[in-house]
Design a protein around this motif. Structure first.
Motif, PDB file in Angstrom:
ATOM      1  N   GLN A 225       0.844  -1.183   0.000  1.00  0.00           N
ATOM      2  CA  GLN A 225       0.000   0.000   0.000  1.00  0.00           C
ATOM      3  C   GLN A 225       0.885   1.241   0.000  1.00  0.00           C
ATOM      4  O   GLN A 225       1.825   1.341   0.787  1.00  0.00           O
ATOM      5  CB  GLN A 225      -0.904   0.024   1.230  1.00  0.00           C
ATOM      6  N   THR A 227       1.306   5.313   0.572  1.00  0.00           N
ATOM      7  CA  THR A 227       0.700   6.191   1.572  1.00  0.00           C
ATOM      8  C   THR A 227       0.460   7.614   1.069  1.00  0.00           C
ATOM      9  O   THR A 227      -0.356   8.329   1.631  1.00  0.00           O
ATOM     10  CB  THR A 227       1.608   6.250   2.821  1.00  0.00           C
ATOM     11  N   GLU A 228       1.149   8.039   0.036  1.00  0.00           N
ATOM     12  CA  GLU A 228       1.009   9.416  -0.462  1.00  0.00           C
ATOM     13  C   GLU A 228      -0.104   9.477  -1.504  1.00  0.00           C
ATOM     14  O   GLU A 228      -0.007   8.872  -2.574  1.00  0.00           O
ATOM     15  CB  GLU A 228       2.324   9.900  -1.076  1.00  0.00           C
ATOM     16  N   ALA A 229      -1.166  10.213  -1.200  1.00  0.00           N
ATOM     17  CA  ALA A 229      -2.323  10.289  -2.095  1.00  0.00           C
ATOM     18  C   ALA A 229      -2.018  11.125  -3.330  1.00  0.00           C
ATOM     19  O   ALA A 229      -1.288  12.115  -3.272  1.00  0.00           O
ATOM     20  CB  ALA A 229      -3.511  10.877  -1.348  1.00  0.00           C
ATOM     21  N   ASP A 231      -4.174  13.092  -6.344  1.00  0.00           N
ATOM     22  CA  ASP A 231      -5.492  13.552  -6.786  1.00  0.00           C
ATOM     23  C   ASP A 231      -5.566  13.476  -8.315  1.00  0.00           C
ATOM     24  O   ASP A 231      -4.816  14.157  -9.015  1.00  0.00           O
ATOM     25  CB  ASP A 231      -5.720  14.985  -6.313  1.00  0.00           C
ATOM     26  N   GLU A 243      -7.989  -1.535  -3.060  1.00  0.00           N
ATOM     27  CA  GLU A 243      -7.571  -0.843  -1.840  1.00  0.00           C
ATOM     28  C   GLU A 243      -6.050  -0.736  -1.794  1.00  0.00           C
ATOM     29  O   GLU A 243      -5.342  -1.646  -2.198  1.00  0.00           O
ATOM     30  CB  GLU A 243      -8.087  -1.603  -0.619  1.00  0.00           C
ATOM     31  N   PRO A 246      -3.066   4.764  -4.274  1.00  0.00           N
ATOM     32  CA  PRO A 246      -3.184   6.112  -3.717  1.00  0.00           C
ATOM     33  C   PRO A 246      -3.893   7.130  -4.607  1.00  0.00           C
ATOM     34  O   PRO A 246      -3.683   8.325  -4.451  1.00  0.00           O
ATOM     35  CB  PRO A 246      -1.722   6.507  -3.510  1.00  0.00           C
ATOM     36  N   LEU A 247      -4.727   6.697  -5.521  1.00  0.00           N
ATOM     37  CA  LEU A 247      -5.446   7.630  -6.387  1.00  0.00           C
ATOM     38  C   LEU A 247      -6.756   8.050  -5.725  1.00  0.00           C
ATOM     39  O   LEU A 247      -7.511   7.204  -5.237  1.00  0.00           O
ATOM     40  CB  LEU A 247      -5.731   6.989  -7.746  1.00  0.00           C
ATOM     41  N   VAL A 248      -7.027   9.368  -5.709  1.00  0.00           N
ATOM     42  CA  VAL A 248      -8.251   9.873  -5.101  1.00  0.00           C
ATOM     43  C   VAL A 248      -8.916  10.872  -6.041  1.00  0.00           C
ATOM     44  O   VAL A 248      -8.261  11.512  -6.851  1.00  0.00           O
ATOM     45  CB  VAL A 248      -7.982  10.544  -3.734  1.00  0.00           C
TER      46      VAL A 248
END
Length: 357
Positions: A225, A227-229, A231, A243, A246-248
Motif C-alpha cells: 500500500q 501512503t502518499e495520495a 489527486d 484498496e 493512492p489515487l483519489v
C-alpha cells in the motif's frame, strides 16, 4: 476416481486465482476428486469462485483444507520494497518445521489415497510427495530460490534449492525466470502459456456502459500500500482501483479486496496500472489490455515480467512518482503495438498433464 491435491502458495491471491481455472478443468473433464490446501482467506476466495463456476455435483468433488503454506515476500509498509530482516526470520522459522510438516503430510496423502499433486510453490509438499511416492507436477513462473538468493543469506536459498531439485515433472508458465531452470534440472520440463479466471461478457458490457470516458484499472495487490495520495480528479479518465492504490478523486471507484471478479474490471477497462504480479499480468494478456507496471528492481520475478513484456511492446514500466502524470502514462500505453496472439489460456493443458501422472 483419481484423487488429486493442489498445494498452493498463500502469498497474495495470484497463486490461488491462477489455479482456479485448472481445478475447474480437472473437475469438468475428468473423473476426479480434488483437494485444495491453502490459507484461510484464500480457501474462502476459492470456494466463492468455484461455487459460481461449477455444478453442484462438480463442487461436491472438492475437499478444502486450511493451512499456512508459504512465506513469499514481506514488504516494508507503504512500499513495494522487501523487508529482508523480517523475511530472513520468517523463512528460517518456516524451514525449521518442514521435516515434521512433510512427514505428517505424507501420512495424510497415503491415508487419503492421493494419486497426484500439483505444487504451486509450497516446498514441503515436494518432500511429502517424495516420502509418500506420489507424482508431483510443479507449475510456476519462478522458484523462491532465485528470488531469495539476491537478498537472503546463502543458507536459506540453498535450503530452498534442495527441495526444488527433487522435482521430477514441471510446467513453466510464459514469462518465467530462466534462472529457475537451474533448480529444476532434475525435472522433465515443458513450456505452457498463461491462465486466468474467465471473463463474463455480460458483466464487462454492463461495466463499460456505465462510463462515457475511457477507464483505467489500477491495482497493487494486498501485500503493498502506498501512503502518499495522488489527486486524479482533473484527468479525463474514470478509475477503478483496489484498496491501497493512492489515487483519489470523484472519478475514482475503490473496489474492496473482497471483490471476487476483479478480472472483469480489467476486461472492461481501456488501460491497466498494476504491480507486475504474474496473475494480474495474465488476466491483462488474455483480455488484451495495455499495462503500466510498477518497477521493483529488488525482485527478480518482477524484473523478468516487466522486461519481457516491454520487449514485446505489451507494457511500459513506471514508478510511484509517475502516478502524478496519468496523461504521460496513457500516452506511453497508446504507443504500444505488441501482439497478444502467442498467449492462450493453458488451464486445460495443465489439467491434462496433471491427470496423466
Amino acid at each position: 476416481m483419481k484423487r488429486i491435491c493442489f498445494y498452493i502458495s498463500d502469498h497474495g491471491f495470484g497463486h490461488i486465482a491462477r489455479n482456479i481455472p485448472i481445478i475447474v478443468s480437472v473437475l469438468k473433464k475428468y473423473d476426479a476428486f480434488v483437494y485444495i490446501v491453502c490459507g484461510k482467506n484464500h480457501i474462502d476466495f476459492a470456494q466463492k469462485n468455484l461455487s459460481l463456476m461449477l455444478t453442484k455435483e462438480e463442487y461436491n468433488r472438492i475437499g478444502f483444507r486450511t493451512d499456512k503454506t508459504d512465506i513469499g515476500l514481506i514488504v516494508k509498509p507503504g512500499t513495494l520494497l522487501v523487508d529482508t530482516d523480517k523475511l530472513t526470520k520468517a523463512c528460517t522459522d518456516y524451514l525449521s518445521i518442514i521435516p515434521e510438516k512433510s512427514d505428517s503430510e505424507s501420512r495424510w496423502m497415503s491415508d487419503n489415497n492421493i494419486d497426484a499433486v500439483l505444487c504451486d510453490m509450497p516446498i514441503w509438499s515436494i518432500d511429502a510427495c517424495e516420502k509418500a511416492n506420489i507424482p508431483l507436477l510443479y507449475v510456476g513462473n519462478f522458484t523462491w530460490t532465485e528470488l531469495y538468493r539476491e537478498f537472503l543469506p546463502e543458507k536459506i536459498w540453498r535450503s530452498y534449492a534442495e527441495h526444488y531439485l527433487k522435482i521430477k515433472h514441471s510446467m513453466l508458465y510464459a514469462l518465467h525466470n530462466t534462472e529457475m531452470l537451474e533448480f529444476l534440472k532434475n525435472s522433465e520440463m515443458s513450456d505452457t502459456s498463461v491462465t486466468a479466471r474467465p471473463f463474463s461478457n455480460e458483466i464487462v458490457r454492463k461495466t463499460k456502459s456505465e462510463h462515457k470516458r475511457q477507464t483505467v484499472f489500477a491495482a497493487l495487490g494486498m501485500s503493498a500500500q502506498f501512503t502518499e495520495a495522488v489527486d486524479v480528479s482533473g484527468v479525463p479518465y474514470d478509475f477503478y482501483t483496489t484498496e491501497g492504490v493512492p489515487l483519489v478523486g470523484s472519478n475514482v471507484t475503490v473496489i474492496p479486496f473482497s471483490t471476487l471478479d476483479t478480472q472483469n474490471y480489467i476486461a472492461a477497462s481501456d488501460y491497466v496500472i498494476t504491480k507486475a504480479g504474474w496473475g494480474t499480468v495474465s488476466e491483462c494478456l488474455l483480455a488484451k489490455k495495455p499495462m503500466a507496471l510498477f518497477k521493483r528492481e529488488t525482485v527478480l520475478e518482477d524484473r523478468t515480467t516487466v522486461r519481457l513484456l516491454e520487449e514485446k511492446s505489451l507494457a511500459v514500466s513506471i514508478n510511484q512518482e509517475d502516478l502524478k502524470d496519468i496523461d504521460g502514462i496513457i500516452k506511453k500505453l497508446n504507443s504500444l503495438n505488441g501482439s497478444y496472439e502467442e498467449f492462450y489460456d493453458c488451464a486445460d493443458e495443465v489439467a491434462e498433464k496433471l491427470y496423466s501422472l
